[in-house]
Enzyme design. Structure first.
Site, PDB file in Angstrom:
ATOM      1  N   ASP A 129      34.850  -2.130   7.632  1.00  0.00           N
ATOM      2  CA  ASP A 129      34.259  -1.925   8.828  1.00  0.00           C
ATOM      3  C   ASP A 129      35.189  -2.350   9.863  1.00  0.00           C
ATOM      4  O   ASP A 129      35.144  -1.635  10.895  1.00  0.00           O
ATOM      5  CB  ASP A 129      32.884  -2.618   9.085  1.00  0.00           C
ATOM      6  CG  ASP A 129      31.839  -1.850   7.981  1.00  0.00           C
ATOM      7  OD1 ASP A 129      31.579  -0.907   7.758  1.00  0.00           O
ATOM      8  OD2 ASP A 129      31.249  -2.933   7.484  1.00  0.00           O
ATOM      9  N   GLU A 142      34.756   1.170   1.054  1.00  0.00           N
ATOM     10  CA  GLU A 142      33.520   1.042   0.670  1.00  0.00           C
ATOM     11  C   GLU A 142      32.776   1.564  -0.431  1.00  0.00           C
ATOM     12  O   GLU A 142      32.183   1.153  -0.990  1.00  0.00           O
ATOM     13  CB  GLU A 142      32.625   1.417   2.067  1.00  0.00           C
ATOM     14  CG  GLU A 142      31.329   1.102   1.948  1.00  0.00           C
ATOM     15  CD  GLU A 142      30.461   0.989   3.192  1.00  0.00           C
ATOM     16  OE1 GLU A 142      30.770   1.798   4.134  1.00  0.00           O
ATOM     17  OE2 GLU A 142      29.302   0.266   3.043  1.00  0.00           O
ATOM     18  N   ASP A 197      36.896   2.759   5.474  1.00  0.00           N
ATOM     19  CA  ASP A 197      35.468   3.141   5.633  1.00  0.00           C
ATOM     20  C   ASP A 197      35.208   4.473   5.989  1.00  0.00           C
ATOM     21  O   ASP A 197      35.545   5.110   7.061  1.00  0.00           O
ATOM     22  CB  ASP A 197      34.481   2.367   6.580  1.00  0.00           C
ATOM     23  CG  ASP A 197      33.118   2.380   6.272  1.00  0.00           C
ATOM     24  OD1 ASP A 197      32.753   3.358   5.612  1.00  0.00           O
ATOM     25  OD2 ASP A 197      32.338   1.771   7.002  1.00  0.00           O
ATOM     26  N   ILE A 244      32.647   6.576   6.166  1.00  0.00           N
ATOM     27  CA  ILE A 244      31.840   6.872   7.353  1.00  0.00           C
ATOM     28  C   ILE A 244      31.124   5.410   7.741  1.00  0.00           C
ATOM     29  O   ILE A 244      30.553   4.736   7.051  1.00  0.00           O
ATOM     30  CB  ILE A 244      30.617   7.744   6.931  1.00  0.00           C
ATOM     31  CG1 ILE A 244      31.208   9.251   6.470  1.00  0.00           C
ATOM     32  CG2 ILE A 244      29.943   7.827   8.471  1.00  0.00           C
ATOM     33  CD1 ILE A 244      29.771  10.039   6.104  1.00  0.00           C
TER      34      ILE A 244
HETATM   35  C1  IPD Z   1      27.647  -0.747   9.109  1.00  0.00           C
HETATM   36  C2  IPD Z   1      27.748  -0.336  10.643  1.00  0.00           C
HETATM   37  C3  IPD Z   1      26.751  -1.197  11.388  1.00  0.00           C
HETATM   38  C4  IPD Z   1      26.850  -2.395  11.041  1.00  0.00           C
HETATM   39  C5  IPD Z   1      26.697  -2.838   9.667  1.00  0.00           C
HETATM   40  C6  IPD Z   1      27.915  -2.189   8.773  1.00  0.00           C
HETATM   41  P1  IPD Z   1      28.106   1.595   7.502  1.00  0.00           P
HETATM   42  O1  IPD Z   1      28.577   0.106   8.402  1.00  0.00           O
HETATM   43  O2  IPD Z   1      28.948  -0.622  10.790  1.00  0.00           O
HETATM   44  O3  IPD Z   1      26.925  -0.873  12.637  1.00  0.00           O
HETATM   45  O4  IPD Z   1      25.699  -3.235  11.638  1.00  0.00           O
HETATM   46  O5  IPD Z   1      27.044  -4.269   9.402  1.00  0.00           O
HETATM   47  O6  IPD Z   1      27.906  -2.516   7.504  1.00  0.00           O
HETATM   48  O7  IPD Z   1      27.052   0.984   6.432  1.00  0.00           O
HETATM   49  O8  IPD Z   1      27.625   2.354   8.335  1.00  0.00           O
HETATM   50  O9  IPD Z   1      29.590   1.724   6.888  1.00  0.00           O
HETATM   51 CA    CA Z   2      30.296   3.180   5.432  1.00  0.00          CA
END
Ligand code: IPD
Ligand code: CA
Length: 275
Positions: free
Chosen positions: A222, A71, A88, A90
């Site tokens: 994700d 990411e 990812d 985090i």
């Molecule tokens: C997000 C989280 C969130 C989801 C978003 C993601 P991030 O990732 O998984 O629950 O609603 O679509 O982008 O930004 O925390 O890595």
């Molecule tokens: Ca992230």
């Protein structure tokens, strides 16, 4: 790819997930924002960047020819048939910023563009979800022995507990898609929950705590690890219109069964195509 090569990569992924988890747990709630991406609600911190750097460097030492998608530093990398780590650092960054204990690292691995290894670690509850394609999915809690996980049977949508998210985009099309679909699905099932991490939402379905997750918005990093974990736990992934999952399509239903997923499809009355 041979099973022993996947097992080796899994050991490394687990080791790195624990190292990353230490950073995530120690810095959760007291990390400065360094950036906002597509909106004021799309957050990045120094920890996101530090974890990704550490993980990529360590994997690169052992597997210099493997490719990366991540990411924070490799989001535009081409997804090829090569052995590819899709990470990812985090997931659940908003939770991480607010110290709500549902953030994790998500480490996926694909070969021939097929997800074949997934490791998701939530350090706040010391929960480690792992799966290798064809070998089942497991959960280890508090460092205990990994035990097999499985989705729970859910006879129909009107008996299901569903998870979905607001996500971090803040435009009108997305707003309509999210709220119309939440209303339509939410009124047809027992309830809607939001954990704030796509990877943890998927793992929660995989271990039979929730019945299905749908979202328009998440990226390949994700979901990649979660795809292996949920499939190995007996669950089903598809596109929001019911077709095959497009890993880069940014929309999906992850359910305990194909039957439940197909019951959700007609309730998703606003379909978005995302880039
Ligand atoms: C997000 C989280 C969130 C989801 C978003 C993601 P991030 O990732 O998984 O629950 O609603 O679509 O982008 O930004 O925390 O890595
Ligand atoms: Ca992230």
């Amino acid at each position: 790819m041979e099973l022993n090569e996947l097992l080796e990569r899994k050991s490394l992924a687990i080791d790195l997930a624990h190292r990353a988890g230490k950073i995530i747990k120690e810095t959760s709630g007291n990390m400065k924002l360094v950036d906002k991406k597509c909106s004021f609600a799309d957050l990045v911190t120094e920890s996101d960047k530090a974890v990704e750097k550490m993980v990529f460097e360590e994997i690169g030492k052992k597997y210099p020819n493997d490719k990366f998608i991540g990411e924070e530093s490799a989001s535009d990398a081409q997804w090829t048939t090569d052995p590819t780590w899709i990470i990812d650092p985090i997931d659940g960054t908003t939770n991480f910023v607010h110290n709500f204990p549902f953030s994790c690292i998500s480490i996926g691995f694909t070969f021939n563009r097929e997800p074949c290894l997934g490791v998701v670690y939530n350090p706040h509850f010391d929960k480690l979800y792992t799966a290798i394609k064809g070998q089942g999915a497991k959960l280890s809690v508090g460092g205990g022995p990994p035990t097999k996980i499985h989705v729970r049977p859910c006879p129909s949508l009107n008996q299901a507990l569903i998870v979905s998210e607001l996500g971090s985009q803040r435009d009108e099309d997305k707003k309509e898609c999210i709220f119309k679909n939440m209303e339509s699905v939410g009124w047809a099932c027992h309830g809607i929950r939001s954990l704030g991490s796509a990877a943890l939402n998927i793992c929660t379905v995989a271990c039979g705590e929730l019945d299905a997750f749908f979202e328009f918005g998440p990226y390949i990093w994700d979901i990649c690890a979660g795809v292996v974990i949920l499939r190995e736990a007996g669950g089903h992934f598809c596109d929001t219109e019911g077709g095959p999952l497009d890993m880069q399509g940014r929309r999906f239903i992850a359910a305990s069964s194909e039957k439940l997923a197909l019951e959700i499809v007609p309730k998703l009355i606003v379909q978005l195509k995302l880039k």
